[in-house]
Motif scaffolding. Structure first.
Motif, PDB file in Angstrom:
ATOM      1  N   UNK A   8       0.818  -1.202   0.000  1.00  0.00           N
ATOM      2  CA  UNK A   8       0.000   0.000   0.000  1.00  0.00           C
ATOM      3  C   UNK A   8       0.861   1.264   0.000  1.00  0.00           C
ATOM      4  N   UNK A   9       1.982   1.226   0.777  1.00  0.00           N
ATOM      5  CA  UNK A   9       2.868   2.387   0.836  1.00  0.00           C
ATOM      6  C   UNK A   9       3.455   2.702  -0.530  1.00  0.00           C
ATOM      7  N   UNK A  10       3.843   1.650  -1.265  1.00  0.00           N
ATOM      8  CA  UNK A  10       4.425   1.857  -2.593  1.00  0.00           C
ATOM      9  C   UNK A  10       3.438   2.542  -3.518  1.00  0.00           C
ATOM     10  N   UNK A  11       2.197   2.143  -3.439  1.00  0.00           N
ATOM     11  CA  UNK A  11       1.160   2.723  -4.293  1.00  0.00           C
ATOM     12  C   UNK A  11       0.993   4.212  -3.984  1.00  0.00           C
ATOM     13  N   UNK A  12       0.995   4.556  -2.708  1.00  0.00           N
ATOM     14  CA  UNK A  12       0.873   5.966  -2.307  1.00  0.00           C
ATOM     15  C   UNK A  12       2.081   6.786  -2.751  1.00  0.00           C
ATOM     16  N   UNK A  13       3.268   6.201  -2.635  1.00  0.00           N
ATOM     17  CA  UNK A  13       4.487   6.893  -3.077  1.00  0.00           C
ATOM     18  C   UNK A  13       4.425   7.120  -4.580  1.00  0.00           C
ATOM     19  N   UNK A  14       4.002   6.106  -5.331  1.00  0.00           N
ATOM     20  CA  UNK A  14       3.867   6.228  -6.780  1.00  0.00           C
ATOM     21  C   UNK A  14       2.874   7.328  -7.142  1.00  0.00           C
ATOM     22  N   UNK A  15       1.763   7.399  -6.439  1.00  0.00           N
ATOM     23  CA  UNK A  15       0.742   8.424  -6.709  1.00  0.00           C
ATOM     24  C   UNK A  15       1.310   9.816  -6.429  1.00  0.00           C
ATOM     25  N   UNK A  16       2.016   9.970  -5.322  1.00  0.00           N
ATOM     26  CA  UNK A  16       2.600  11.271  -4.968  1.00  0.00           C
ATOM     27  C   UNK A  16       3.634  11.695  -6.016  1.00  0.00           C
ATOM     28  N   UNK A  17       4.491  10.768  -6.425  1.00  0.00           N
ATOM     29  CA  UNK A  17       5.509  11.090  -7.433  1.00  0.00           C
ATOM     30  C   UNK A  17       4.844  11.456  -8.753  1.00  0.00           C
ATOM     31  N   UNK A  18       3.842  10.688  -9.159  1.00  0.00           N
ATOM     32  CA  UNK A  18       3.120  10.984 -10.401  1.00  0.00           C
ATOM     33  C   UNK A  18       2.476  12.358 -10.346  1.00  0.00           C
ATOM     34  N   UNK A  19       1.866  12.676  -9.209  1.00  0.00           N
ATOM     35  CA  UNK A  19       1.232  13.986  -9.036  1.00  0.00           C
ATOM     36  C   UNK A  19       2.267  15.109  -9.137  1.00  0.00           C
ATOM     37  N   UNK A  20       3.423  14.914  -8.527  1.00  0.00           N
ATOM     38  CA  UNK A  20       4.480  15.925  -8.593  1.00  0.00           C
ATOM     39  C   UNK A  20       4.971  16.122 -10.026  1.00  0.00           C
ATOM     40  N   UNK A  21       5.123  15.049 -10.772  1.00  0.00           N
ATOM     41  CA  UNK A  21       5.553  15.152 -12.169  1.00  0.00           C
ATOM     42  C   UNK A  21       4.528  15.916 -12.987  1.00  0.00           C
ATOM     43  N   UNK A  22       3.253  15.579 -12.828  1.00  0.00           N
ATOM     44  CA  UNK A  22       2.181  16.264 -13.567  1.00  0.00           C
ATOM     45  C   UNK A  22       2.150  17.744 -13.214  1.00  0.00           C
ATOM     46  N   UNK A  23       2.229  18.066 -11.939  1.00  0.00           N
ATOM     47  CA  UNK A  23       2.217  19.473 -11.514  1.00  0.00           C
ATOM     48  C   UNK A  23       3.431  20.224 -12.042  1.00  0.00           C
ATOM     49  N   UNK A  24       4.590  19.559 -12.081  1.00  0.00           N
ATOM     50  CA  UNK A  24       5.786  20.203 -12.633  1.00  0.00           C
ATOM     51  C   UNK A  24       5.600  20.512 -14.109  1.00  0.00           C
ATOM     52  N   UNK A  25       5.056  19.561 -14.849  1.00  0.00           N
ATOM     53  CA  UNK A  25       4.827  19.785 -16.280  1.00  0.00           C
ATOM     54  C   UNK A  25       3.825  20.913 -16.513  1.00  0.00           C
ATOM     55  N   UNK A  26       2.790  20.964 -15.706  1.00  0.00           N
ATOM     56  CA  UNK A  26       1.816  22.062 -15.821  1.00  0.00           C
ATOM     57  C   UNK A  26       2.496  23.388 -15.513  1.00  0.00           C
ATOM     58  N   UNK A  27       3.331  23.423 -14.470  1.00  0.00           N
ATOM     59  CA  UNK A  27       4.044  24.647 -14.113  1.00  0.00           C
ATOM     60  C   UNK A  27       4.973  25.114 -15.216  1.00  0.00           C
ATOM     61  N   UNK A  28       5.682  24.188 -15.829  1.00  0.00           N
ATOM     62  CA  UNK A  28       6.582  24.539 -16.930  1.00  0.00           C
ATOM     63  C   UNK A  28       5.797  25.100 -18.106  1.00  0.00           C
ATOM     64  N   UNK A  29       4.666  24.479 -18.419  1.00  0.00           N
ATOM     65  CA  UNK A  29       3.825  24.950 -19.527  1.00  0.00           C
ATOM     66  C   UNK A  29       3.314  26.357 -19.252  1.00  0.00           C
ATOM     67  N   UNK A  30       2.832  26.601 -18.047  1.00  0.00           N
ATOM     68  CA  UNK A  30       2.326  27.933 -17.698  1.00  0.00           C
ATOM     69  C   UNK A  30       3.453  28.961 -17.769  1.00  0.00           C
ATOM     70  N   UNK A  31       4.617  28.627 -17.218  1.00  0.00           N
ATOM     71  CA  UNK A  31       5.768  29.545 -17.271  1.00  0.00           C
ATOM     72  C   UNK A  31       6.129  29.872 -18.711  1.00  0.00           C
ATOM     73  N   UNK A  32       6.179  28.847 -19.563  1.00  0.00           N
ATOM     74  CA  UNK A  32       6.534  29.070 -20.967  1.00  0.00           C
ATOM     75  C   UNK A  32       5.519  29.959 -21.669  1.00  0.00           C
ATOM     76  N   UNK A  33       4.255  29.839 -21.334  1.00  0.00           N
ATOM     77  CA  UNK A  33       3.234  30.682 -21.946  1.00  0.00           C
ATOM     78  C   UNK A  33       3.325  32.125 -21.442  1.00  0.00           C
ATOM     79  N   UNK A  34       3.591  32.291 -20.159  1.00  0.00           N
ATOM     80  CA  UNK A  34       3.674  33.637 -19.583  1.00  0.00           C
ATOM     81  C   UNK A  34       4.926  34.388 -20.030  1.00  0.00           C
TER      82      UNK A  34
END
Length: 178
Positions: A1-27
């Protein structure tokens, strides 16, 4: 169960980073110099005032090549198809008509000047090589992959875009139709 939660957190961080980079590039979108621009007719043409940096770091402009058919090839030393294409480009350059010029632009922002020099020496390339240190040339041409080649007629109008590896024969055929 812990591994699944860690995977979800890492995936969420990657997605948020990509969104942040996209927004920065547009601005903070940088306006790159327009090496190629849309004409009123819908065709694209080259800006002959565009500055180019040679492999030896001296500079010139495309104006030096005005009135010639231009074959502009974007490449990188680490690119397998670029390595396979290099001998064909060299053969083309050595046999090209006088009214044709081959200009190779190294993706220096994703490569290095040193690697471009080694590549030139390894394949004994005779054609002019230029550096795209800040990727402004690649952005202007909207290059997404290497190699990508553009063929521009004597009036400066973009006639062909070839994504992927070219052969000497294919290049000759494209040029003969201009």
């Amino acid at each position: 169960m812990k591994r699944k939660n860690i995977f979800i957190v890492i995936s969420l961080l990657v997605v948020l980073s990509l969104i942040g980079i996209t927004v920065k590039n547009q601005l903070f979108k940088e306006e790159s110099p327009k090496l190629i621009a849309d004409k009123q007719s819908g065709s694209k043409s080259v800006n002959f005032n565009t500055s180019l940096t040679r492999l030896d770091e001296s500079t010139t402009t495309l104006h030096d090549y005005k009135g010639k058919i231009l074959v502009i090839n974007f490449w990188a030393s680490w690119c397998g198809p670029c390595q396979e294409e290099a001998p064909d480009l060299n053969t083309f350059y050595e046999q090209k008509p006088a009214n044709v010029e081959l200009l190779a632009i190294n993706a220096t922002s994703n490569d290095s000047r040193e690697n471009a020099i080694k590549f030139q020496q390894l394949y004994d390339l005779k054609f002019p090589i230029f550096l795209d240190n800040d990727r402004s040339l690649g952005k202007s041409f909207e290059v997404l992959a290497y190699p990508t080649t553009f063929i521009i007629d004597t009036e400066g109008v973009l006639k062909h875009t070839i994504k992927g590896q070219l052969t000497h024969e294919h290049l000759q055929q494209l040029i003969s139709n201009l």
